[in-house]
Each structure stands twice: as C-alpha cells, then as structure tokens.
Design an enzyme around this catalytic site. Structure first.
Site: not given
Length: 835
Positions: A555, A658, A662
């Site tokens: 973000r 997170t 990934k």
C-alpha cells in the site's frame, strides 16, 4: 520466445492436485449441465462466460455442501471450544480455484471443463472469497460486515489515481448463503435509564443484521468452516398512524439510511478517521456477532431450540474471541452490557469472564493509525457503552493507583480516556485491559509493542504480551499461483510439505544439485515470460523476460518508502546505461482515496515511468510500470514472476508484512531493512542470503535522539541531490514544474521515515543485487536457500500457535469423517446448528 506451459497444462502433470477419475469427471459434467439448465435457466445457445462460471461454481459448491453440513453436525455433537475471529475486513481472493485445490478436484474440473467445451478463461472470470488465516483455521467462525462495495477499484488516468466503485455483488455471489431466519436486532442512539433492577438502554433506533454464510474448506480434510458476514437491513415496522402515501414513500426511502451501515468498506487502514458511519459499522458487527455467540453457547447439542446453558462460568472454556486490531474493540463493553444488564451477572464475575474470553492482536505502531473515538460521538451513538467504558476505566485506574501511589503521570498514560480539547477513548488501551492476551505479528513488532508503544501495560502484566509471527497459506500462495514450482518441490521432497511447510528444509540437500538449479531457474523464467505477455497485453509495455523483475508491492504510505525506490530508479536512469542488461520494475499498490501524499507519490512514480520508458537512450534496459488496481488475483501473477522483492520500510515501522513471505516462498530474493518479518526471514535463511541494508531500530532511535537533518544527506550525496533537483525542477513534470513541491518539501522538512538517511546504503545494496544477478547459478542457489527457509512462514504454524498459547485448544482434536460415512448425529436437526 518459446511459449510457456499454461497453468491448465501444467496442472495436468501435478499429482498433488488430485487424481482424475472417470466417475468424478462424469459427475462434474452432470452437475455442470444441471446447474446451467435448472439454476441459471440457460442453454448453450444463450449462455455467457459468466453463466458458465456460475454453473461451474455451483457444481463445485455441491461438493462442499455435504462436508459443510457434516462439519456443523460434528461440532454440535462434540461441542468443542469455538474460536471467533472478529475483523472489519478480509482481503479475499478468488474462491473457485482455491476450493478445487482444497477438495482435490482441480484436475477433475479441468478435464470436465475441457470435455464440455467451455470457452477458455471461464474459471478465472470472477472474484470471490478467502484469506490466509481462514484457510488454516479449524473450529472457527469468521465475522465481519458484508460490504456491498469493496475497498475500491483503482484506475490510473494521466498518472493520477482515480477511484471507482467496487460493486463486487452486482452479479451475485454463488458461494454465499443468506440466513434470514437468524436475523438479529442491533440498537443505536437512545438513552439509559437506571433503576434498582439495573440499567436499561431504551428509545433506541434498531437496524437488523442479516447473516450471509460462506463455506471455507480446509485442505483435503473434510472440514468446511464458516465465514459469516452481516448485512444491514431496515426493520419493516412503519408507524401507520396518520398514514398517507407520502409518509409511506418517505419511510421506504429512509430505509436506505439504516442500510448504509454495510454499504462500503473504509479503505484507510493506516490513518484513523473518526467518522460516525465507521463506528456504526464496528458496533454493528460486534453486536450481531455477540448475540449469535451467546445464542450458540446457550443452545444444547443437536440444535435443540431450548436454551440449556444458563450459567456463564464455562463461557471462556467454550468461546474464544480474537479481536483483529482495535476495530472490533466495542465487543468488550458490549459483552459486559449483555452480562450485567441482560443476564444480571455481578460486575466482577462478568469482567472476569469477559477478560478470559477476549484476546487482542495489534497490527500497527503508527500513532495516527490507532483508533481514538471522541467521547461525544460514543455518548450519542452508544450511551450505555460509554458508561461501561467509564466504569472499566475507573476500576482500572484505581488498581494502578494502588500499585503506584501518587504517580499521576502514569494514570494519565494508562487511562482509557485521553483528556484534551476533545476527550477521546483509546481503543487499544480498552483492548489491552479487556483481554487476557495481547500479541504482535512479528518478533520485532511484538518487542516494540512491549517496550515502547504499551510499555506501562507490559510492565504491569508482562505475561499477557506474546508474539505470533504472521504466516501465509501455501495452498493459495504456492499450489494455486505457482504450480510449476509446487510440482518441482513435490518431485524432490514429496507432497506432504503442502500440509507441513517446515518440510521445505529438505531442499537444502539440493542447493548444489545442478539439475535442480536449472529446473528452478526454468520455472522462474516461464513465470516471467507469462507475466511479460500479460504486461504487454494489459499495459502495452514490452519488457525483456530475461531482465530482473524488481517488484515493490505495498500500500502506498510514506513509511513503506516507495519514494526511496523512486529515487533509486531516477539514479539508475541518470547513470545511463543503467544496471545490467534489462531490468523490469513493476510497482503496484493502491492509495487510500483521501491520502494526499500517497496520491502524489503515485503520480511521481508514473511521471518518472513516462520519462524513463520513452527515452531511446535507455531502451529495454530499464522499464518502470505502475500496476493499477492491485488485488489478490493480480498478486497471483506478479509474485511467481518476481526476482527481487522490495521490503524497505524504515526499521521499526512495519508490523510484519506477509508479501515478503509470499515472494520468498515463490523464489524471489529480498532487498530489505531489518523490519517486520524480514528479521525472522534473515534468521531462517541466514542474513547472507538476503540483501539487508540500512538503519536498524536502535540506529533510528539514536537518529531521532540526535535529530534527523535531511539537508545533510542532500548536500553530501551528489546522486541524491541530482535526483531530488530533477523532481523539484519539473524534469518529470515539464507542464507543471511545481507539481511535486509537496513531495520535496515533505522529504526535507517532515519526513518521519528518513528516506535520505537510508538512500546511500540502499543504492549500494542494489549494486550488489545487480552483480549477483549476472551470475545465474549463484543467484538461483540463493533462491533455493530462501525457499528451503520459508517453512516457518506458513499460516498453519501461526494458527497452531494462536490455538495453543491464546485460545487453549488443540487444532488436531477434531477428525471429521467424509460426508458419506455414517456418524451418530441426528440428520433432521441440521438447520438449528447454524443458529
């Protein structure tokens, strides 16, 4: 360029997605044709791709339903402790493919789709449900509002972000089941009346909460849990005295005001906005959920409608409620209101049960993100809850005063009520005081929570504070999005790693295996070719698949330091020719619509991209792409294709992250600071296998103590000065030279996150990255070491730790038989199991 295998072609080779049997394919084909005709009322002549998708989704859901019913029956038979995960939002990926994988239907569905000649691409036509924790949890309810509009669709027009409504329910949702028979009233406003029998909240406005249930299947274990979303509905009881048509029409129109509660998701998660609608949303989900929980607690086994539990002593043994951040914090005073005002429990007993029921997960250390609701607003909207919060605070402060007499400053720091021009309720303090456990989401974050943000509370009750490092589900973030790598790993170490990701450590044995190194590199290259073709089609930008894909997915926020990355891109551009041959640099992230600086950062990245991508001197050596409308389905394309993952937040600001996990699991190397979960990734893989740079937390603290002066770095570093001067002078915005004045002014005078302080170390670290990338074998060996070290970051491990340390349950206790096995439950009473 050789054509890479499609995901469907690759899945046909993959054993861990389920063996194709002729019977299961025939059954799926029958189900598909039945739903196309009888559910959608279409035939092949008029059916659209969306109709085909819905027919397939309903067919797959049929395979869920028996397991879903059986799971509920089994829970009522065994009466286990139930875990309720309260969150105001879940970022939900597509459901269909994830469900196929978890039920072992992937290959059978692929074959059935092929045999009934469905047009290609139908399986990826729509979005749906799921998030990592939901995938990993057992014996769990998940509760939130059912927003009609999601976070928003991000469009980039002329380099600027433009928001469009995310009307995700426009075409219906085949996965959800409305349950109007369990609609519940939620009260707002009104006043409180005190009498000898206790307090009564009266003259309230009522909104009804309608539950929608979505099945959440576990991986190959016959368990299907429930995510329950609440939708706001206006009551039907109009005042028909003095009735006339005009009043009736106005009354119908006024219903919209009540139903606005679940209309739209607030997108600002790193900036607190004290809006009344947001507080209404928070209380709405809390009030409906707690009524639901208590009704379920009181009900006997087998769904009897008679309430058999009237004593609440065992409530914390049967119910655990996890507060996901402070958004559902009103659950604490609401449960106290139910216990004290309705169930007539003494205060001390009610408080003891409440504290033992709740646990709180903190997700941010940024002060501007912490919720602080104005007392006046709470008094108007929830008058009884304010009284309860005042009582909780008084007893809390009396306890502090008894331990620390005459320490007035400590009382002020630890109070639930903040004094000032506007009195406010500190919701994080309410969560800490009203919970038996408080956790951060990475080791470094949990330490900061204990030693800085909530130091006084941790000193008082150190045993209450824990760490639970975040995790990701390997089903979605490996099997689904990267089938080539998933199968390659299975060939080497077997298939059990899908359930136990710690088994990835076995890959260390293959770090020097030349064949495995080549195969890992080949899978990565195929993923990059696929993604390059996608970029060419969707963004009309050609990038060289042999180039390094350097990806920054976050973000947009100043603490995540997209600006530092942007300055490095400008520096590479200025060095012409930049970096080793060919570097693709996709950037992706939405900004909250009201966040001015974030929107300026997006515009700057796109302005830099416009110059760089059109400079013939640069050619294919450097491309900058801002990927609009980043979402789970786009992440599933980006992450498997990434070479370098940017995790460059200022040390001490990122709770966990997170995305970093990934990327690691999918074979990207990490360039990052010692922040969030990066610290534990470095511990697991060895710091030498990540590109770590920049200030540590203690360095940031020391710089804060001395005072950060951006001008000193600007004066000392010529390349930084050149890049900043280009932004300031309008080099990237010739039509409006002052366009980025606010960005430059912030960097010099208001940059809490110290971009210039880490710039030099970042650029030097990027040079090391470029050097290693030229040695494909050495790069791939480091990739394998990272994948082998990613096992800790499974959400399965995270949830097991929550279960053991916070919820006090053993996740492996329940073994649910398949739907066709007989078990001793009464079939006819299923409906009440949902109540």
């Amino acid at each position: 360029m050789s054509r890479p295998l499609s995901d469907q072609e690759r899945r046909k080779q993959i054993s861990i997605r389920g063996i194709v049997g002729a019977e299961s394919v025939a059954e799926l084909k029958r189900g598909f044709n039945r739903h196309l005709h009888f559910t959608l009322v279409k035939d092949r002549n008029v059916a659209t791709p969306r109709d085909y998708y819905f027919a397939l989704a309903h067919t797959v859901r049929d395979h869920l339903v028996g397991r879903w019913i059986r799971t509920q029956q089994y829970y009522y038979e065994k009466d286990p402790k139930r875990i309720y995960y309260l969150s105001l939002e879940f970022y939900m990926g597509r459901t269909l493919q994830n469900t196929m994988i978890n039920l072992g239907l992937q290959n059978a569905c692929d074959e059935a789709v092929y045999q009934v000649s469905i047009p290609p691409g139908v399986r990826t036509a729509l979005g749906g449900i799921q998030a990592c924790f939901l995938d990993s949890m057992a014996t769990l309810g998940h509760l939130q509002p059912r927003y009609e509009y999601g976070i928003f669709n991000q469009k980039i027009r002329d380099g600027w972000q433009v928001e469009e409504a995310d009307d995700w329910l426009r075409h219906g949702n085949p996965w959800e089941k409305a349950r109007p028979e369990y609609m519940l009233p939620v009260h707002f406003y009104g006043r409180v009346e005190h009498s000898a029998s206790g307090a009564k909240w009266i003259d309230t406005q009522v909104v009804l909460a309608l539950p929608y249930d979505t099945p959440v299947p576990g991986y190959m274990n016959n368990t299907v849990n429930t995510m329950r979303l609440w939708s706001a509905r206006a009551p039907n009881d109009f005042n028909l005295r003095d009735f006339n048509v005009g009043d009736y029409i106005q009354a119908v129109l006024d219903r919209n005001l009540a139903e606005n509660i679940s209309r739209v998701l607030y997108p600002n998660d790193n900036f607190f906005e004290g809006k009344e609608l947001r507080l209404k949303q928070e209380y709405f989900v809390v009030a409906a959920t707690l009524q639901d929980i208590i009704r379920r607690f009181k009900a006997s086994k087998f769904g009897s409608t008679d309430s058999v539990r009237t004593v609440f002593d065992s409530f914390p043994d049967q119910v655990a409620i996890q507060l996901n951040d402070t958004h559902p914090a009103m659950a604490i005073p609401e449960l106290m209101r139910i216990f004290v005002d309705i169930e007539k429990l003494p205060w001390d007993k009610a408080w003891d049960i409440t504290k033992r029921t709740f646990a709180y997960t903190n997700h941010t250390v940024l002060p501007e993100a912490l919720e602080r609701w104005p007392v006046d607003l709470v008094e108007k909207l929830l008058p009884r809850h304010l009284q309860i919060i005042y009582e909780i605070n008084q007893r809390h402060l009396d306890h502090i005063a008894s331990l620390f007499p005459n320490d007035v400053d400590r009382l002020r720091r630890m109070s639930l009520i903040e004094e000032g021009d506007t009195k406010r309720i500190n919701m994080a303090h309410l969560c800490i005081v009203g919970s038996h456990a408080v956790n951060g989401v990475a080791k470094i974050h949990s330490e900061i929570v204990k030693t800085q943000v909530f130091e006084d509370f941790a000193e008082l009750e150190p045993e209450k504070f824990q760490n639970k490092t975040n995790g990701i589900t390997p089903r979605r973030w490996l099997l689904l999005c990267n089938p080539g790598l998933a199968e390659l790993i299975a060939e080497k170490i077997g298939e059990d790693y899908v359930r136990d990701l710690s088994q990835l450590t076995k890959l260390h044995a293959f770090v020097d295996d030349d064949l495995f190194i080549r195969e890992v590199a080949k899978v990565k290259q195929e993923n990059k070719v696929k993604f390059a073709l996608y970029l060419e089609k969707e963004y009309k930008v050609k990038i060289n698949p042999s180039s390094m894909f350097d990806v920054h997915v976050k973000r947009i926020h100043e603490y995540k330091r997209q600006l530092m990355n942007c300055l490095h891109i400008i520096t590479m551009y200025n060095r012409k020719p930049p970096r080793p041959e060919g570097t693709g640099c996709p950037r992706a992230a939405p900004a909250a619509p009201g966040y001015h600086m974030a929107k300026m950062i997006i515009k700057l990245i796109n302005a830099v991209a416009q110059v760089v991508n059109n400079d013939p001197m640069v050619g294919s050596k450097l491309k900058v792409i801002f990927l609009e409308n980043y979402r789970v389905s786009l992440a599933e394309k980006v992450i498997p294709a990434t070479d370098l993952s940017e995790q460059i937040s200022t040390a001490g600001t990122e709770a966990s992250g997170t995305g970093n996990m990934k990327f690691m699991l999918n074979g990207a190397l990490t360039i990052g600071t010692m922040d969030g979960a990066n610290v534990e990734m470095a511990e697991e893989a060895g710091e030498e296998n990540l590109f770590i740079f920049g200030m540590r937390v203690e360095d940031v603290t020391e710089l804060d103590r001395k005072g950060y002066n951006a001008q000193l770095y600007y004066d000392r570093l010529p390349e930084l000065k050149q890049a900043v001067d280009q932004i300031k002078s309008g080099f990237f915005s010739p039509k409006d030279p002052n366009l980025f004045h606010d960005v430059v002014n912030m960097l010099f005078h208001h940059d809490r996150f110290k971009v210039f302080a880490d710039y030099e170390a970042y650029v030097k670290c990027q040079e090391k990255v470029s050097e290693l990338y030229l040695n494909s074998k050495a790069w791939t060996k480091m990739v394998i070491r990272n994948i082998a070290a990613a096992g800790k970051f499974s959400s399965d491990r995270t949830i097991k730790e929550y279960a053991r340390d916070i919820w006090h349950v053993e996740p492996s206790d329940l073994k649910i038989p398949p739907p066709n096995d007989a078990i001793g439950v009464r079939r006819g009473l299923f409906a009440d199991a949902w109540s």
